[in-house]
Enzyme design. Structure first.
Site, PDB file in Angstrom:
ATOM      1  N   GLY A  46      -9.507  -4.622 -18.873  1.00 53.95           N
ATOM      2  CA  GLY A  46     -10.649  -3.925 -19.445  1.00 53.95           C
ATOM      3  C   GLY A  46     -10.214  -2.534 -19.889  1.00 53.95           C
ATOM      4  N   GLN A  51     -11.015   6.120 -22.135  1.00 55.10           N
ATOM      5  CA  GLN A  51      -9.607   5.925 -21.789  1.00 55.10           C
ATOM      6  C   GLN A  51      -8.679   6.055 -22.992  1.00 55.10           C
ATOM      7  OE1 GLN A  51     -10.464   2.143 -19.403  1.00 55.10           O
ATOM      8  NE2 GLN A  51      -8.826   3.110 -18.249  1.00 55.10           N
ATOM      9  N   CYS A  88      -6.719   1.208 -12.168  1.00 46.85           N
ATOM     10  CA  CYS A  88      -7.203   1.705 -13.456  1.00 46.85           C
ATOM     11  C   CYS A  88      -6.022   2.123 -14.320  1.00 46.85           C
ATOM     12  CB  CYS A  88      -8.125   2.896 -13.202  1.00 46.85           C
ATOM     13  SG  CYS A  88      -8.819   3.592 -14.709  1.00 46.85           S
ATOM     14  N   LEU A  89      -6.055   1.748 -15.594  1.00 46.40           N
ATOM     15  CA  LEU A  89      -4.968   2.108 -16.520  1.00 46.40           C
ATOM     16  C   LEU A  89      -4.831   3.625 -16.642  1.00 46.40           C
ATOM     17  CD1 LEU A  89      -5.566  -0.460 -19.427  1.00 46.40           C
ATOM     18  CD2 LEU A  89      -3.904  -0.608 -17.562  1.00 46.40           C
ATOM     19  N   HIS A 130     -16.620  -1.529 -13.149  1.00 44.15           N
ATOM     20  CA  HIS A 130     -15.564  -0.527 -13.349  1.00 44.15           C
ATOM     21  C   HIS A 130     -15.658   0.089 -14.752  1.00 44.15           C
ATOM     22  CE1 HIS A 130     -11.195   0.782 -12.717  1.00 44.15           C
ATOM     23  NE2 HIS A 130     -11.384   0.990 -14.009  1.00 44.15           N
ATOM     24  N   GLU A 131     -15.829  -0.775 -15.762  1.00 47.13           N
ATOM     25  CA  GLU A 131     -15.861  -0.287 -17.152  1.00 47.13           C
ATOM     26  C   GLU A 131     -17.169   0.445 -17.469  1.00 47.13           C
ATOM     27  OE1 GLU A 131     -13.085  -0.240 -18.565  1.00 47.13           O
ATOM     28  OE2 GLU A 131     -12.122  -1.685 -17.247  1.00 47.13           O
ATOM     29  N   HIS A 134     -16.889   3.887 -16.285  1.00 50.47           N
ATOM     30  CA  HIS A 134     -16.138   4.752 -17.211  1.00 50.47           C
ATOM     31  C   HIS A 134     -17.081   5.377 -18.236  1.00 50.47           C
ATOM     32  CE1 HIS A 134     -11.894   4.619 -16.344  1.00 50.47           C
ATOM     33  NE2 HIS A 134     -11.848   3.297 -16.313  1.00 50.47           N
TER      34      HIS A 134
HETATM   35 ZN   LIG Z   1     -10.420   2.143 -15.427  1.00 54.34          ZN
END
Ligand SMILES: [Zn+2]
Length: 163
Positions: A46, A51, A88-89, A130-131, A134
């Site tokens: 995701g 991000q 998380c990226l 999670h997304e 964000h």
């Molecule tokens: Zn993330």
């Protein structure tokens, strides 16, 4: 098609509440295509607009057989509880155990502006939450106790310095 640079903790945009998506045009479709490219390149499941440095309520996801674009996402229903690893990226994929609901229903708009609802369970439900977080300027480490939060950030900074 383009892979964009991923913003990393503690960049300011990651802590900001995103602005609603209002234009559902070719530009948005292109942005979503770039977000998928960026997500796959980073081997994530995701990716949310903050991000890649954009203060927008938008994410893309491809997780557990659920592939979608979500503009202006909200979680409208949750059920149960699950405890599992999350990363998380934007924080170098450093994993930590986060407790979240087991099921979640997402309400969002697709790239054409049509509203939809999608249910998910387990890992995909986790990705929904999670997304969506964000888009509200929230990171998964915000769900952790302070000490564990510090440990994740410490490990992330250490690994970054090795590169
Ligand atoms: Zn993330």
């Amino acid at each position: 098609m383009a892979v964009r640079k991923i913003t990393e903790y503690p960049e300011k945009v990651l802590g900001e509440v995103g602005k609603p998506v209002t234009e559902f045009d070719g530009e948005l479709a292109e942005l979503c295509a770039d977000m998928f490219d960026t997500m796959y390149d980073a081997e994530g499941v995701g990716l949310a607009a903050p991000q890649i440095g954009l203060n927008l309520r938008l994410f893309v996801m491809d997780c557990d057989g659920i592939k979608l674009i979500a503009a202006n996402p909200e979680i409208v229903h949750t059920e149960g509880e699950q405890s599992g690893q999350e990363g998380c990226l934007s924080i170098g994929k450093v994993p930590a155990v986060v407790v979240r609901p087991m099921k979640a229903t997402l309400r969002a708009q697709n790239e054409k502006g049509d509203w939809f609802e999608q249910e998910a369970e387990g890992y995909a439900a986790r990705a929904f939450m999670h997304e969506t977080d964000h888009c509200d300027g929230k990171l998964f480490i915000d769900h952790l106790p302070k000490l564990r939060q510090k440990m994740v950030v410490k490990r992330f900074n250490k690994e970054k310095n090795w590169k």
